[in-house]
Design a protein around this motif. Sequence first.
Motif, PDB file in Angstrom:
ATOM      1  N   VAL B 470      23.223  -9.378   3.956  1.00 47.56           N
ATOM      2  CA  VAL B 470      24.272  -9.828   4.851  1.00 47.56           C
ATOM      3  C   VAL B 470      23.735  -9.745   6.254  1.00 47.56           C
ATOM      4  O   VAL B 470      22.844  -8.971   6.547  1.00 47.56           O
ATOM      5  N   ALA B 471      24.297 -10.578   7.078  1.00 48.82           N
ATOM      6  CA  ALA B 471      23.918 -10.477   8.472  1.00 48.82           C
ATOM      7  C   ALA B 471      24.769  -9.370   9.064  1.00 48.82           C
ATOM      8  O   ALA B 471      25.981  -9.490   9.142  1.00 48.82           O
ATOM      9  N   ILE B 472      24.134  -8.299   9.382  1.00 49.40           N
ATOM     10  CA  ILE B 472      24.874  -7.190   9.971  1.00 49.40           C
ATOM     11  C   ILE B 472      24.437  -7.065  11.415  1.00 49.40           C
ATOM     12  O   ILE B 472      23.253  -6.947  11.701  1.00 49.40           O
ATOM     13  N   ILE B 473      25.382  -7.121  12.314  1.00 45.53           N
ATOM     14  CA  ILE B 473      25.012  -6.921  13.703  1.00 45.53           C
ATOM     15  C   ILE B 473      25.971  -5.933  14.327  1.00 45.53           C
ATOM     16  O   ILE B 473      27.060  -5.672  13.822  1.00 45.53           O
ATOM     17  N   LYS B 474      25.521  -5.392  15.424  1.00 39.47           N
ATOM     18  CA  LYS B 474      26.374  -4.487  16.172  1.00 39.47           C
ATOM     19  C   LYS B 474      27.072  -5.320  17.228  1.00 39.47           C
ATOM     20  O   LYS B 474      26.449  -6.138  17.884  1.00 39.47           O
ATOM     21  N   VAL B 475      28.372  -5.108  17.341  1.00 39.21           N
ATOM     22  CA  VAL B 475      29.109  -5.884  18.337  1.00 39.21           C
ATOM     23  C   VAL B 475      29.888  -4.953  19.247  1.00 39.21           C
ATOM     24  O   VAL B 475      30.178  -3.811  18.903  1.00 39.21           O
ATOM     25  N   LEU B 476      30.202  -5.491  20.407  1.00 39.60           N
ATOM     26  CA  LEU B 476      31.126  -4.810  21.317  1.00 39.60           C
ATOM     27  C   LEU B 476      32.454  -5.532  21.173  1.00 39.60           C
ATOM     28  O   LEU B 476      32.537  -6.750  21.349  1.00 39.60           O
ATOM     29  N   LEU B 487      31.405  -9.446  21.087  1.00 33.84           N
ATOM     30  CA  LEU B 487      30.142  -9.961  21.630  1.00 33.84           C
ATOM     31  C   LEU B 487      29.018  -9.219  20.919  1.00 33.84           C
ATOM     32  O   LEU B 487      29.097  -8.004  20.768  1.00 33.84           O
ATOM     33  N   PRO B 488      27.973  -9.927  20.492  1.00 36.06           N
ATOM     34  CA  PRO B 488      26.835  -9.192  19.917  1.00 36.06           C
ATOM     35  C   PRO B 488      26.296  -8.226  20.973  1.00 36.06           C
ATOM     36  O   PRO B 488      26.169  -8.597  22.139  1.00 36.06           O
ATOM     37  N   ILE B 489      26.008  -7.028  20.551  1.00 36.79           N
ATOM     38  CA  ILE B 489      25.587  -6.004  21.500  1.00 36.79           C
ATOM     39  C   ILE B 489      24.292  -6.429  22.198  1.00 36.79           C
ATOM     40  O   ILE B 489      24.007  -6.043  23.318  1.00 36.79           O
ATOM     41  N   THR B 490      23.526  -7.264  21.503  1.00 34.77           N
ATOM     42  CA  THR B 490      22.276  -7.725  22.107  1.00 34.77           C
ATOM     43  C   THR B 490      22.531  -8.602  23.321  1.00 34.77           C
ATOM     44  O   THR B 490      21.636  -8.824  24.125  1.00 34.77           O
ATOM     45  N   ARG B 491      23.746  -9.126  23.440  1.00 34.27           N
ATOM     46  CA  ARG B 491      24.079  -9.977  24.576  1.00 34.27           C
ATOM     47  C   ARG B 491      24.667  -9.169  25.723  1.00 34.27           C
ATOM     48  O   ARG B 491      24.981  -9.718  26.776  1.00 34.27           O
ATOM     49  N   VAL B 492      24.908  -7.891  25.488  1.00 35.43           N
ATOM     50  CA  VAL B 492      25.557  -7.062  26.510  1.00 35.43           C
ATOM     51  C   VAL B 492      24.489  -6.279  27.272  1.00 35.43           C
ATOM     52  O   VAL B 492      23.758  -5.500  26.681  1.00 35.43           O
ATOM     53  N   LEU B 493      24.381  -6.555  28.576  1.00 33.50           N
ATOM     54  CA  LEU B 493      23.409  -5.798  29.356  1.00 33.50           C
ATOM     55  C   LEU B 493      24.008  -4.464  29.772  1.00 33.50           C
ATOM     56  O   LEU B 493      23.345  -3.443  29.768  1.00 33.50           O
ATOM     57  N   GLN B 494      25.283  -4.485  30.122  1.00 32.89           N
ATOM     58  CA  GLN B 494      25.940  -3.272  30.572  1.00 32.89           C
ATOM     59  C   GLN B 494      27.437  -3.508  30.599  1.00 32.89           C
ATOM     60  O   GLN B 494      27.895  -4.647  30.725  1.00 32.89           O
ATOM     61  N   THR B 495      28.211  -2.437  30.478  1.00 34.04           N
ATOM     62  CA  THR B 495      29.653  -2.560  30.694  1.00 34.04           C
ATOM     63  C   THR B 495      29.998  -1.673  31.875  1.00 34.04           C
ATOM     64  O   THR B 495      29.553  -0.533  31.937  1.00 34.04           O
TER      65      THR B 495
END
Lengths: 120, 604, 153
Positions: B470-476, B487-495
Amino acid sequence: MAQRVLIVDDALFMRNLLRDIFTSAGWEVVGEAADGIEALQKYKDAHPDLVTMDIVMPERSGIEALQDILAFDPQAVVIMCSALGQESMVLEAIQHGARDFIAKPFQQEQVFEVVARVCG
Amino acid sequence: MDMSKYKAMFLTEAREHLQKMAALLVEVERDPQNRGGIDALFREAHSIKGMAASMGYQQTADLAHHLEDSLDLFRQQGEITPEAIDRLLAGADLIESLLADIDAGREERNVASFCSGEFSVKEISELPPTEAGSVPEELTLQISLQLHDKVASPAARLLVIAKQLTKFGNVLSCEPSEEQILRGGNVRQLVVIIQTRLSETEIKSSFADYSEVSRLDIETPQPKSEVTSIAGGATVRVGTDLLDRFISLTGELITNRYMLQSAAGDKDWDSLKDGLGRLGRLVKDLHHQVLQVRMMPIDTVTGRLPRLVRDLARRSAKDVRLELEGTGIELDRAILEELADPLIHMVRNAIDHGIDKQGTITVRAWRQRDQVMLQVADNGRGMDPALLRRSAVEKGLIGPGQAEVMRDYDALQLVCLPGFSTASQLTATSGRGVGMDVVKAAVEKLGGVLNIDAAPGRGTRFTLKLPLSVAIIKVLLLNVANKQVALPITRVLQTIEVERNQIQASGKQRVFSFNEELLPLVSLRKILALAMPKAVERVAVVITEVLGRKIGLVVDDFAGQSEVFVQALPSPIDRLRGLSGGTILGDGRIVFILDIQGLLERKR
Amino acid sequence: MALLLPFMLGDERYGLKLTDIQEVIEEAVPHYLPAAPAEIIAAVNVHGRILPVLDLPLFLGFPPANLSDRMIVLAQRDFPMVLAVDQLEPLLSVDLEQTILTQSDAPQDCISGVLNWQGQMISLLDLEQLHKAVQENCFVPGGGHGSARTDRR
């Protein structure tokens, strides 16, 4: 009753040194052997409480003699006499059942520390 | 040494050994003279003992040692008694509890009372009786010693000492190991964990005439204090062949980089294009290989079934055989984790409701194109669609009209409705825990399908159709206008949170200063054409990148991170720009994963 | 004879053959589907599958509807869609051969025919047409959301 030791070494000098050390401490030296074949023979004859065994000897080596003696008497107490650079052989001897070892050149106290441990 | 990072690895491995033990015990129970089986059991216990001791988990080591000892006896006898099987299984359970303690960072429970219980084997009771009270309690001690610098042949000296120590008790671990010592060299330290009836003083005094030893410390090994949450991630073991492929891939990527560099330097567009094509293939290959790392054989979850079936069958006084087929087939680790409980539930159901007195449960797995089929089948009494219909109507789960037009196949699926149970009363085993509704939900969450077929008197088959990976990704997870998106966590630079007064206007655009850089603020509500909020004092902002430019994405607030299975969207919504997939959270909610760049491009 | 599921759109009665329906979700929980055209109002979790919900009254140009939380999951493999309608009615057993009165000549109506059932007119929804219309009106790249529906208001 005095404890009895068999000294195995191909060098007469070493045999004499060990004989002095043991007799001065009240031990009875029941035999001396200059090679591995003689060692087993003397062990069978004398049934000593302790054997000191040189490692490098003609005919059968100390390790082979050790195995011969243990095959004859699994309870035999054998300590190896090693020289510098013989560590791998000492390790092998211990793997095969030698109780301990003394490293040449040795002093009386060292010998008896080891002897006390294995015969104590 | 910091052992905490090895904890996860220890737990994984110990559980594997434990599972094998349980399966072997069930096997040996059917064939008590199975020498190979008893030998294997002994080795499993031995492995657990060694690992636990070197990690300093004393109770676990003690217990494993206790089991090892008794197995050693059976090994010599060449036979094992039924009572002993029960006790060994109980011991295995206790180890499992200990592992749970360790996992949770609790102190291990005490196993002394278990270990002092006798194995009900004649030969053992004939052993010289230990005089109760007069024998000191056996303790596990850690003995560390160091040789003087001038000691000749230190390895040989350590070997003599190590051999001597074995006379004091049961050596659980030795560091360096005997094999390491035998390699010789300048080893001058020895740490031995030993189980002994000798006291600390007795051991110390026996070393009094070792003038070669410069330091001797004796202590009780403490379970290493846990920093449980730090590791967090589970560990995966990777075959060396796979590692080799990673290395060769890395090599190719490096070559590729040089090729691209030189092509760019020469402004050689053809070579550049070639290189980029090659890079694409390499990255795809890499992705494929990384997914491989996550694959594990199915027997990591079926391994505990033999034990389960044995216990349940016994409790319900039924004769149940378990057959396992194809358990070497591999699935993504995450899928297997999700499957563990459903699998147990289906097997329980088969024993409780399927099999009458005697029968066979078959758990088999097979590959079907890019899917894995996992089936739990029994040859028991099966299910009657008519009965299911009636029962569902009685329970008010469906209307009589609905029941009438329901096909048989669909009637069988009724058992997956929450609150449905075909048994007249719930049994102790399947009355609690997960129901078929949970099984179905778990399978579907993985993007799989659950099929049920059964006929009265001809058994029941539950067939799970599962994706290989399965495609498992970490998201915010983000809240926006009472809705949730991800949002995929890989797309998040900072919150960050930005104060109102930090926001400036620059023409039509609102900007704010982030790390001495003015970033445009983009409202997610606005992009999604949702009602604009009232002005607030501070806004939650996700720093992300669009077309290589940083922007601040204004959201209502952050709702935490989550690891999710991404589902590809069905046609026609797969054509919506700005969505990169959807996921179903544990509570059944659907959350869509945003592609901010796609969303913004769509606006233009 | 065939089973027909009648449902209301505004004050018109429509129908779908039972064989076109995978199931009816009783208490559908709509979830937010971002970036979707106005007629695709939500997504629902159908046994772990994420399916879009089409506001059928809106799509077919009926006045704002009071959508039922009972929704129709279509059985079409190439058109995995959930239809939201105003109200579902009990199943009817009808003879399709005998009762079709008219053949529709306005394809954008998504009606394959009208049948008379005990004096009531039931429009048969044409899923093939509906599929095509949804594709063309809601998912044309850059085509915006302007739907070509007839306004019945």
